[in-house]
Scaffold this motif. Sequence first.
Motif, short mmCIF file in Angstrom:
data_model
loop_
_atom_site.label_atom_id
_atom_site.label_comp_id
_atom_site.label_asym_id
_atom_site.label_seq_id
_atom_site.Cartn_x
_atom_site.Cartn_y
_atom_site.Cartn_z
N ALA A 198 0.83 -1.21 0.00
CA ALA A 198 0.00 0.00 0.00
C ALA A 198 0.86 1.26 0.00
O ALA A 198 0.60 2.24 -0.72
CB ALA A 198 -0.92 -0.02 1.22
N CYS A 199 1.93 1.20 0.80
CA CYS A 199 2.82 2.36 0.89
C CYS A 199 3.46 2.64 -0.46
O CYS A 199 3.50 3.78 -0.93
CB CYS A 199 3.87 2.05 1.95
N ASP A 202 1.02 4.14 -2.89
CA ASP A 202 0.73 5.54 -2.60
C ASP A 202 1.87 6.44 -3.08
O ASP A 202 1.65 7.51 -3.65
CB ASP A 202 0.51 5.71 -1.10
N LEU A 206 1.84 9.48 -5.84
CA LEU A 206 2.35 10.84 -5.63
C LEU A 206 3.34 11.22 -6.72
O LEU A 206 3.30 12.33 -7.27
CB LEU A 206 3.04 10.94 -4.27
N VAL B 89 -0.91 3.40 7.63
CA VAL B 89 0.46 3.46 7.12
C VAL B 89 0.58 4.48 5.99
O VAL B 89 1.62 5.04 5.76
CB VAL B 89 0.91 2.07 6.65
N LEU B 90 -0.55 4.74 5.30
CA LEU B 90 -0.49 5.70 4.22
C LEU B 90 -0.44 7.11 4.80
O LEU B 90 -1.05 7.39 5.82
CB LEU B 90 -1.71 5.56 3.31
N ARG B 91 0.29 7.97 4.11
CA ARG B 91 0.43 9.32 4.62
C ARG B 91 -0.20 10.28 3.64
O ARG B 91 -0.01 10.15 2.45
CB ARG B 91 1.91 9.67 4.79
#
Lengths: 526, 570
Positions: A198-199, A202, A206, B89-91
Amino acid sequence: MSRREPALADRLGALREAVEVADGRLAVPEVGAARALLAKAGAREALGDATVVALAGATGSGKSTLFNALVGAEVSSPGVRRPTTGTTHAAVWGGDGADRLLDWLEVSRRHRVEAPDPALDGLVLLDLPDHDSVRLEHRLEVDRLVELVDVLIWVLDPQKYADAAVHDRYLAPLAGHAGVLLVVLNQVDRLDEPAGVACRDDLRRLLDGEGLAATPVLPVSARTGAGLPELRAVLERRVTARRAATDRLAADARGVAGALAAHCGTPSRAGRDPGRPGPELVEALAAAAGVPAVVSAVERSARRRGARSTGWPLLRWTARLRPDPLRRLHLGDEEARTSLPQPGAVAAAGLRTAVRHARDEVGADLPQAWRDELRRTTEVTEERLADRLDRAVAGADLGPDRTPVWQRATGVVQWLLALVGLAGALWLVALAVLGWLQLDGVLPVPEVSGLPLPTVLLGGGLLAGALLALVARPLVRAGARRRARRARRRLTDRVAEVARAEVAEPLAETRADHDRFCAAVQRAGR
Amino acid sequence: MTAAAPTVPDALETLRDRVAELSFGLAVPGRADAAREARAVVDQVDDYLLPRLRDLDAPLLAVVGGSTGAGKSTLVNSLLHADVTRAGVLRPTTRAPVLVCAPADRAAFAGDRVLPHLARTTGAPGGPDDGHGALRLVAHDALPAGLALLDAPDVDSVVTANRDLAAQLLAAADLWIFVTTAARYADAVPWDLLHTAVQRGTAVAVVLDRVPPEARDEVADDLAGMLRRAGLSAARLFVVAERPLDGGLLPAEEIAPLRAWLLGLAADQEQRDAVVRQTLAGALDSLSDRVTGLLAAEEQQHAAARTLQEAADAAYARARQEVDDAVAGGALLRGEVLARWQEFVGTGEWMRGLQASVGRLRDRIGSAMTGRRTSPEQVQASLGSSVADLLQAAADSAAERTATSWRSLPGGTALLAGRERDLEAASPDFPDAAVDEVRDWQGEVLELVRSEGAGKRARARWLSWGVNGAGAVVMVAVFASTGGLTGGEVAVAGGTTAVGQRLLEAVLGDAAVRSLAARARADLRERAGRLLDTERARFADLVTAAAPAPDGITRLRAAADGLATARRSR
């Protein structure tokens, strides 16, 4: 790349040409940036084709740990206190010391890797300070080195990967350098599998949003060693290609050309002769130069001279009492100033307006910086224009000075008629004297159709003379007008020459420079 | 304490209104910061100062703020021992801020008392795209009455709206609970905020999160030293070690000191009052400094507006002077106009009324005769077009000069943006306006001559000449009467003008001619001035639209003085 990219040398050459053209003409900061890039390119190319890779990132992202892992020794000391890395460390693979290169980069802490991996021969790895701590000098060092290195590896961690400081100040402005940039997501060992995915997604989102879709994202963990082989493989690929410096410079040149393109307008339309002055401009310059005054002086002078030649001998000497209007203007000598009066406020105003129109026409579709340059050019011109115009008028050839043949002939006939009249007058005087002396009949007095000959001679001579003068007058005037027209043509031609040389040509030159500039910028930015 | 002195809340409200009226329209350097600061002042007064002043006993609002990923939401959840805010966990994680209060205090926070411009939502947590203008209100038993916790967004996140909201919420707090981690405690952005807290005297507690257990002491000492050096020695420092989470919450023993302190704070009325008073006094004290900064910025705007206006005025004054000089100095006589006038005076037209024989007259008058007949109307027209040309050139060069000087002045380029081509030359309807004005002037001069000559109708010469001719003579006399015809003239027979003037003087009387010339000249000057003023107004209007109100500074200063007086008299 499907499109064939121009060589770096071509790009830099085009950029150099653009800077040369803009030098002294455009006063914009982008030209300074282009000059700095050319200087940097010159210096870098002289320093060999080693690959300079920099590890950059925020406080606590694990740069130093990653650096040590790649080098295989503890060079940078990672610590718990923050901020850690204060000075830049360099590690060099390969024998031929990249000392000059590191001198140019101003890096003083150097470590030579023992038993280097031959695949990484030529790699210079830098561990930069952090860029977001309270120490301002760290940030300045990072800003300086980010401009100079060939490949940038940004080390992000799950805590800080969405920091505004990283994205706004460094990643987004490097949008044109997507191929030169590499993003590493460190400390993935702190996240479990789904969180890690997920990180990464994301972060990818971005980066895509900032125009960095071509930048690869590598998950690593410097502590456990996960992902390190992939990172090393990427580095090996870049190092063996030996193109890193060229790629970086090419990306920089594209960026600078893009910035300069803001000062490019549309190129000139073909087919129009830009160096030819318009009729409005020539007319205004002629008015300011006093051409109408000179032309009318020419006409008046010619008329005066004609009157003198063909006029009634008894009266034509009176013309000498007045000065010749043409001679008063002191024309004929290009070196000396004429005695023409200064252009009045109106003529000067008309001149300014005409020059302004000429300038607006040339600069109609140019950007502001070039229009400013056009304005500066015409300002210089306007100061010199009065002098040049005076010289043009002074040096004009206003036609021959001789009196036409027919006028001279008429003059001779007038004298003959005057002599005839004089003869008649003398005869009559003699008759009168003889009559007074009571000696009538000594001189014969023939008669012509009832009138005595002496009277006829006198009257006829005077009348014929007056008639001849009257008849010659319109012819003289016509001749004077013709002369005036010729003088006007010649003067206008000379004034048009001045208009071309002083006004139209400098403007056309500036326009041509702009076109050259745009072509060069386009070549550099392809 | 007079009854007429305003109370502190009223004076504060006046001050807030004055600050809200400030405008920073001109693009001088530092204007964006000043605008942001003005908004921040207004927000703090609305969100915190006025509510707190009106109700000193209201519950304490502690805002938990910090950087991305510091662990704020986990901390809040752990303090309450419940899953109130969403950690992830996502920012950035916290999208909409969450306010947790005791059920008894719910009424105090549900209304518009604190943070009036944020809507309140209750119930289930919304999706990831929660609106930014909303505050999620959660009532929980774990929190004692008298204390409320607000989980704020990140102070340095990528999303700009989050950053602004975090700053706004911190400004609305009675107590800051600042969360940082072992990795981030030296970051620049959070420290900027801490310095602001020091300046405003806000009560601060710092939580050092995610500390590796082995480095606990070293890191804590380092941070304590940094806090001391920054002037925050009074701030409490709590250290939370990095241990595996217990069901998504921090282990209880790590959280214990912080929780104990907060619960003690909530229970002890005196301690709460001390905190409230400290933050309140600090905020009011800092207002004067911030208002001074805003006054300076507004002064800068005024100065920039003044400079721009002066540049425009100077350029157009110079243009008016150019026109004045040309009209007064007789310069307009040179060139074509005078040549025409010369012909006009020298023709048989003039002489026809006096003598019959053309030929003899021609010889006698001599070379002044050219034989061309110019009617008086032709002279007038050429004069008129000359003046119109002069006005056009003056207006064009004044506009260009103004635009060029504005480009080098602060704020000028932004005012000119998009309008450069229009403003660099005279406006498109100026030529027509100039021609109309000049024609009106010519008509005015004719009127003058007509009214003067009405009593002298008997003079045959004047009648045969025609009013137009006399008017033309006056106009030429206007231009020549100041002695501009010096010996430098060569191609001009100034004497012909003198002849014309003598004639007019003979007809109308010497003094009358002089006064006519003066009046005509003054009228032309006035008309030229009017035209150029209309041109200048294009620039002046731009500046007036962007410039701040002229009395904004005095009113703001008065409001600040009023607040100071109210505080002193309390």
